[in-house]
Design a protein around this motif. Structure first.
Motif: not given
Length: 151
Positions: A1-7, A9-15
């Motif tokens: 679950m932590l790995r999925k959340l980290t990946s 967030l890493a791909r998110c470009q907003r902000g």
């Protein structure tokens, strides 16, 4: 679950632009303030150099006339170049015959040989940069010296 959340967030470009701006703007502001302060310091040095040049001209003009005391000369220079009384020091110096060193005491010279008279002008001032209020650096002191041969 932590790995999925980290990946995710890493791909998110907003902000991303807001974060990059928040990191860069303070550095750019400090650079701008530093540039302003350095330009003010250089400008003041140039003003003092110009004042010394004008004071040299006044000394040469006064040397050709008679009856101008050193205190009167100091007042004329201070008012002409907008200096405070504690910013200008005028002293008399002499060079005996072919000596390379100058002396402030006329009695040191042999009166049977040529004696050359000089007026020494020392203009001082100080500038406290803005960055000293942040604990960086200290007050910057100026000292401009001119020696003018009057005879």
């Amino acid at each position: 679950m932590l790995r999925k959340l980290t990946s995710t967030l890493a791909r998110c470009q907003r902000g991303a632009m807001a974060i990059e701006t928040a990191l860069v703007v303070p550095i750019l502001c400090l650079l701008a303030l530093g540039t302003f302060d350095v330009s003010s310091m250089v400008s003041r040095q140039q003003e003092l150099q110009s004042a010394a040049n004008e004071a040299s001209t006044i000394v040469l003009a006064a040397a050709n006339s008679t009856g101008v005391s050193s205190t009167d000369l100091e007042k004329i220079i201070e008012s002409s170049v907008s200096l405070k009384p504690d910013q200008l020091v005028i002293s008399q110096e002499y060079r005996c015959d072919a000596a390379t060193a100058r002396t402030s005491n006329l009695a040191d010279c042999d009166t049977s040989k040529p004696i050359y008279a000089y007026v020494k002008l020392v203009i001082t001032d100080s500038y406290t940069p803005l960055w000293t209020s942040f604990g960086v650096g200290s007050t910057f002191n100026y000292s401009v010296t001119r020696t003018v041969q009057v005879s």
